[in-house]
Structure formats: structure tokens, C-alpha cells
Write an enzyme that holds these catalytic residues in place. Structure first.
Site, short mmCIF file in Angstrom:
data_model
loop_
_atom_site.label_atom_id
_atom_site.label_comp_id
_atom_site.label_asym_id
_atom_site.label_seq_id
_atom_site.Cartn_x
_atom_site.Cartn_y
_atom_site.Cartn_z
N CYS A 54 0.81 -1.22 0.00
CA CYS A 54 0.00 0.00 0.00
C CYS A 54 0.85 1.28 0.00
O CYS A 54 1.64 1.49 0.92
CB CYS A 54 -0.91 -0.01 1.23
SG CYS A 54 -1.89 1.49 1.42
N ARG A 120 -14.65 0.79 5.33
CA ARG A 120 -13.58 -0.02 4.75
C ARG A 120 -12.52 -0.32 5.79
O ARG A 120 -12.26 0.48 6.68
CB ARG A 120 -12.97 0.72 3.56
CG ARG A 120 -13.94 0.97 2.42
CD ARG A 120 -13.32 1.87 1.36
NE ARG A 120 -12.10 1.31 0.85
CZ ARG A 120 -11.08 2.03 0.37
NH1 ARG A 120 -11.13 3.34 0.39
NH2 ARG A 120 -10.01 1.45 -0.08
N TYR A 121 -11.88 -1.49 5.64
CA TYR A 121 -10.82 -1.92 6.56
C TYR A 121 -9.47 -1.69 5.87
O TYR A 121 -8.94 -2.58 5.20
CB TYR A 121 -10.98 -3.39 6.93
CG TYR A 121 -12.41 -3.82 7.17
CD1 TYR A 121 -13.18 -3.22 8.16
CD2 TYR A 121 -12.99 -4.83 6.41
CE1 TYR A 121 -14.49 -3.62 8.38
CE2 TYR A 121 -14.30 -5.24 6.62
CZ TYR A 121 -15.05 -4.62 7.61
OH TYR A 121 -16.35 -5.02 7.82
N THR A 122 -8.94 -0.49 6.02
CA THR A 122 -7.76 -0.11 5.26
C THR A 122 -6.53 0.04 6.14
O THR A 122 -6.63 0.18 7.36
CB THR A 122 -8.01 1.24 4.55
OG1 THR A 122 -8.33 2.23 5.54
CG2 THR A 122 -9.16 1.14 3.56
N VAL A 123 -5.37 0.01 5.51
CA VAL A 123 -4.11 0.36 6.15
C VAL A 123 -3.66 1.69 5.54
O VAL A 123 -4.01 1.99 4.40
CB VAL A 123 -3.04 -0.73 5.91
CG1 VAL A 123 -3.32 -1.95 6.74
CG2 VAL A 123 -2.92 -1.11 4.43
N GLU A 138 -5.69 7.79 8.61
CA GLU A 138 -5.42 8.67 7.48
C GLU A 138 -3.91 8.91 7.41
O GLU A 138 -3.33 9.54 8.28
CB GLU A 138 -6.17 9.99 7.64
CG GLU A 138 -5.75 11.09 6.68
CD GLU A 138 -5.75 10.67 5.23
OE1 GLU A 138 -4.69 10.79 4.57
OE2 GLU A 138 -6.80 10.19 4.75
N SER A 139 -3.29 8.40 6.35
CA SER A 139 -1.83 8.41 6.26
C SER A 139 -1.24 9.81 6.32
O SER A 139 -0.19 10.02 6.93
CB SER A 139 -1.37 7.71 4.98
OG SER A 139 -1.79 8.42 3.82
N TYR A 186 -5.21 5.28 -9.48
CA TYR A 186 -6.37 4.48 -9.06
C TYR A 186 -7.62 4.88 -9.84
O TYR A 186 -8.45 4.04 -10.20
CB TYR A 186 -6.62 4.65 -7.56
CG TYR A 186 -5.64 3.90 -6.70
CD1 TYR A 186 -5.88 2.59 -6.30
CD2 TYR A 186 -4.45 4.49 -6.29
CE1 TYR A 186 -4.97 1.90 -5.52
CE2 TYR A 186 -3.53 3.81 -5.51
CZ TYR A 186 -3.80 2.52 -5.12
OH TYR A 186 -2.90 1.83 -4.36
#
Length: 310
Positions: A54, A120-123, A138-139, A186
Site C-alpha cells: 500500500c 472499509r478496513y484499510t491500512v 489517514e496516512s 487508481y
């Protein structure tokens, strides 16, 4: 429910009526600070969940490495394959078990914080081990916390990737790099109409042309200082030839065809600690195996030649 249907359902939920991919906002946005009622800066208190595939998660790993926070914030790495239940923990090819909660799936981290969570299950996920809750996913906000909040324990506290005197310029660069390049690839890859794809495709290459022009005149995006703007762009660039060129149909040019951009990418790649955050096995196998709506048979290309990075 089949794996393919699950992935396609996730994909369709993010598409508008014109076939354009619309990224959903992160759900958890707390900030670690001395003034926060709950989340105070402490060494060893917070845990980072990431996926090496990611680009958003790897932003956080890079800042963690450059600041020397490895002993302050520990890490768990999900498997590269996105299956029917979301990201899973494993011990293959550089993945790890969940080193804090022992969960099998990342979604359990979300449910631990919010049992009724439906997003959503995000990294990445920045998790508080004291309260067993997610602080932030949030990156862009996590890297700014890493930049300053843990300086008391950082090995490189002098590193500052969002200096006050450059913030206006950094913000201005981020403002167009994100939609055109970071998210642009994306938007191209997940579009479901020709019109949406072409709009995103042109944004990507107009953005890369703009970066090439900037780097023909200066070393980094905001001058001679390496900042978060460069980190945010790098994690997209390093994946471009290996994945986005083919998988997301961003095939006008390879990154290696841009002399200044490729040199810039190579330099950042070889900065101490950065290369360790780049795992091409995870990157390639995640995209080509997980996105079955784009690549139904999950065949992963053996190429490309990435010698320009050496």
C-alpha cells in the site's frame, strides 16, 4: 460469497454514476498530542498496522524510518492478498502476525474500536494499545504526527519533513499531486467507463510531466529540501513501472522514460531506511492477485526491468 464477488463489491461501492472511482475518506481522525484528552505521546504505547503493498501505508513506514521511531512505534504487516474478509495476517514473504491483538483479520482491529463499523478496513492504522482503539487511519495525518509528536524518543529528532517555513509550498504541491498522480492512477485503473479512464489517464501524465519539469530545475518538489511532499509522491512512483503501467493502464510512458523523475525516485529509494519499506513481491502480488475485476485469473507478471533503481 466468492472471493471474486467480494472484491468486485468493494470495487463497485467506490464508483459513481459516470464510472469514476471516488475514494472514501478515512474514518478515524484523532490526533496524538500533549493536549489531547486521551491520546498523549508515549513511547511504546502506539502500534502501526501496515501493508507493504500500500502506497499510503508505506508513507508512514518511511517517516517512521527516517525519524528513527522503530523503537517507539512497533509494527504489524498484513499479508499482500486482499481476500473475501479483507486483509489477513500471515507470516509469508515478510508479512507478520498481529503482534498486539493476535487477530486473524485487520477488520477485527476496526471492530475492536467500533463494533458497528461498516466502512472499509484499510491500512495504515495507528492503534492505541492502552485504550485498545484506533487513533487514526489517514496516512497524511499519521506522517505529520510521526514528524513531531515523538521527537523526545526519536533517533533523528532533527528530521523535519513539514517545516513551518515551507508549509504553504508543501500544501500547494500536495494539492495537485494527490488527485493527479497519487489517486490518479487508481482513478484510471478502477474506472468503469472509457470517459472516466481517459480523464484520469491524462491527469496522471500531465502530473508526471509537471513533476519532470520541476525536477529539471530543482532537486526536490519544493526546492532543495526533502519534505513530506516527496515522500507522498515517492510511494506512487516506486510502484509505477511494476504495477500501474500495466495493471491500471497508465501506459503512455514508463517512469524510466522520465530522466529527472527516475533519477529522483532512485535517490529517494536509496536513502537510509527507505529501501526496506519497498517490497516488490507484496506490491505486485497484491494488485495482480487481489483485483480480480481487472485481472480475473490473478496472473502476476514476471517483469518489468527495474534496473534504473540501481
Amino acid at each position: 460469497m466468492s472471493q471474486t464477488n467480494k472484491v468486485n463489491n468493494f470495487f463497485k461501492d467506490s464508483i459513481d454514476v459516470k464510472g469514476r472511482f471516488i475514494r472514501k475518506d478515512a474514518a478515524f481522525r484523532n490526533q496524538i498530542s500533549e493536549t489531547h484528552e486521551i491520546y498523549k505521546p508515549e513511547t511504546g504505547r502506539y502500534h502501526l498496522y501496515v501493508g507493504l503493498f500500500c502506497p499510503w501505508a508505506c508513507r508512514t513506514l518511511i517517516v517512521r524510518a527516517l525519524k528513527g521511531l522503530e523503537d517507539v512505534i512497533d509494527v504489524s504487516i498484513v499479508d499482500y492478498f486482499l481476500g473475501p474478509n479483507g486483509c489477513q495476517f500471515s507470516e509469508r514473504e515478510g508479512s507478520t502476525v498481529d503482534r498486539v491483538n493476535g487477530f486473524e483479520y485487520l477488520r477485527s482491529v476496526y471492530f475492536a474500536t467500533s463494533p458497528g463499523y461498516t466502512g472499509r478496513y484499510t491500512v495504515p492504522v495507528l492503534f492505541d494499545k492502552k485504550t485498545n482503539t484506533i487513533v487514526n487511519n489517514e496516512s497524511s495525518e499519521i506522517i505529520r504526527m510521526f514528524n513531531t509528536v515523538f521527537n523526545k524518543w526519536a533517533k533523528n529528532p532533527e528530521g523535519n519533513f513539514y517545516p513551518e517555513e515551507l508549509r504553504t509550498k508543501i500544501d500547494a504541491v500536495n494539492e495537485w499531486v494527490y488527485p493527479m498522480i497519487n489517486n490518479g492512477v487508481y482513478r484510471a485503473g478502477f474506472s468503469t467507463t472509457q470517459e472516466a479512464y481517459e480523464e484520469a489517464y491524462h491527469d496522471v501524465f500531465n502530473g508526471l510531466d509537471r513533476v519532470e519539469d520541476i525536477l529539471s530545475k530543482q532537486k526536490y518538489l519544493v526546492g532543495d529540501t526533502f519534505t513530506e511532499a516527496d515522500i507522498r509522491l515517492f510511494t506512487t512512483l516506486i510502484r509505477f513501472d511494476a504495477v500501474y503501467f500495466v495493471h491500471f493502464k497508465c501506459n503512455k510512458k514508463l517512469l524510466r522514460d522520465y530522466p529527472n523523475v527516475s533519477k529522483y525516485t532512485r535517490e529517494i529509494y536509496h536513502m537510509p531506511g527507505v529501501k526496506d519499506t519497498v517490497n516488490f513481491h507484496h506490491i505486485k502480488h497484491h494488485y495482480f492477485e487481489s483485483h480480480t475485476q481487472i485481472n480475473p485469473y490473478g496472473i502476476t507478471p514476471l517483469g518489468p526491468n527495474l534496473d534504473y533503481l540501481n
